[in-house]
Design an enzyme around this catalytic site. Structure first.
Site, PDB file in Angstrom:
ATOM      1  CB  SER A 160      -0.889   0.007   1.252  1.00 65.73           C
ATOM      2  OG  SER A 160      -1.524   1.257   1.438  1.00 65.73           O
ATOM      3  CE1 TYR A 186      -2.916  -1.563   5.714  1.00 65.01           C
ATOM      4  CE2 TYR A 186      -2.430   0.706   5.100  1.00 65.01           C
ATOM      5  CZ  TYR A 186      -2.865  -0.557   4.759  1.00 65.01           C
ATOM      6  OH  TYR A 186      -3.256  -0.827   3.464  1.00 65.01           O
TER       7      TYR A 186
END
Length: 322
Positions: A160, A186
């Site tokens: 990501s 994350y």
């Protein structure tokens, strides 16, 4: 097709236009929804033998039924139970596949979690690093004999742009000494995904297997199930503090899955091997905090990648010869 131009709006169907994947065997983790389901759908629609993994077998079968409904007549679609939060389950699933001895041409390490509340996997790892990185690290490495057998082959790891939030922390992966932040966690896990791809590619390219990581884009999928107004606001603050725009276009699911399909099937293997991709192209290095795109240098650092590999083996008490 070699002269085809792709970009952020390209869909999976456009990437695989006129492609025949008959006889090719591909595995997609997290195949029950979102990008994984769309990837499985388009692969089967072009004749591939697709293995979809799911945490819940019943949900997996329902997803597989939708994939079979649009699959080419010669395609095969099957489901395997895989819970990346349990290394016992990960090893059992991989060992069953190894026991069957069938080669895998492309493995899409697509499953993941995002910005979830603080918690631990069954093995005691912080949930995001444990699921997004550690689970796939064990699963992929155990399947290397099948992937290498079918060389040339590819391993595509969904990361990501969130990797730009944070580098990995090799000394405190579980936030035992650091206050937990869901977005930092994350970011660490998504950087780990890129570093894993970098080192995996280095180790396997002489055997005809290439690996890369990618950013699919901003897409509304089940990945955002833990999102709250507070966590969304926190993410916007992180982006704004980095000088990025907090107004960025969302992709459709077919557009979001296009980059991993492109990297796994269409792109030149030497061009994407060990690299980070986005919008169906290889992303440039970008250490400027603005714009919020490209890949951070620390995510492609080969020394950092080797260090993460070594530390990951220490964490799981297992070594791999790949």
């Amino acid at each position: 097709m070699a002269t085809q131009t792709y970009g952020p709006d390209t869909t999976t169907d456009e990437v695989l236009a006129d492609r025949d994947l008959s006889g090719r065997r591909m595995l997609v983790t997290g195949g029950t929804a979102g990008l994984g389901l769309e990837t499985a759908r388009v692969l089967a629609a072009h004749g591939a033998h697709v293995i979809m993994t799911a945490r819940d077998a019943a949900k997996g079968e329902r997803a597989a039924a939708t994939v079979r409904a649009s699959a080419a007549g010669n395609a095969r679609v099957e489901v395997r139970e895989l819970n990346l939060e349990s290394l016992a389950n990960v090893r059992a699933c991989a060992d069953r596949l190894i026991g069957e001895g069938q080669p895998i041409d492309v493995l899409f390490a697509n499953a993941g979690v995002m910005a979830c509340p603080q918690g631990c996997t069954r093995d005691g790892f912080e949930t995001q690093i444990g699921t997004n990185h550690i689970g796939h690290f064990v699963f992929v490495n155990r399947l290397v004999p099948l992937i290498a057998r079918g060389a040339p082959a590819r391993i595509i790891i969904t990361s990501s742009a969130g990797h730009r939030i944070s580098d990995v922390d090799l000394d405190d992966p579980n936030f035992t000494r650091t206050p937990y932040d869901p977005w930092i966690a994350y970011g660490r896990s998504k950087t780990a995904n890129v570093l894993f791809a970098v080192e995996l590619d280095r180790r396997l390219k002489s055997r005809g297997v290439r690996a890369c990581a990618l950013h699919p884009g901003g897409i509304q999928t089940e990945l955002g199930r833990h999102m709250t107004p507070e966590s969304t606001e926190a993410m916007m603050k992180i982006i704004a503090a980095a000088g990025g725009s907090t107004r960025f276009p969302n992709k459709t699911i077919p557009q979001g899955a296009a980059t991993q399909v492109w990297a796994g099937i269409v792109a030149d293997a030497d061009a994407v091997g060990g690299r980070f991709c986005e919008d169906c192209t290889v992303a440039p290095r970008n250490d400027n905090p603005s714009p919020f795109s490209g890949v951070r240098s620390y995510a492609l650092d080969p020394d950092r990648a080797r260090a993460l590999w070594t530390r990951s083996e220490e964490w799981i008490r297992e070594r791999f010869v790949a």
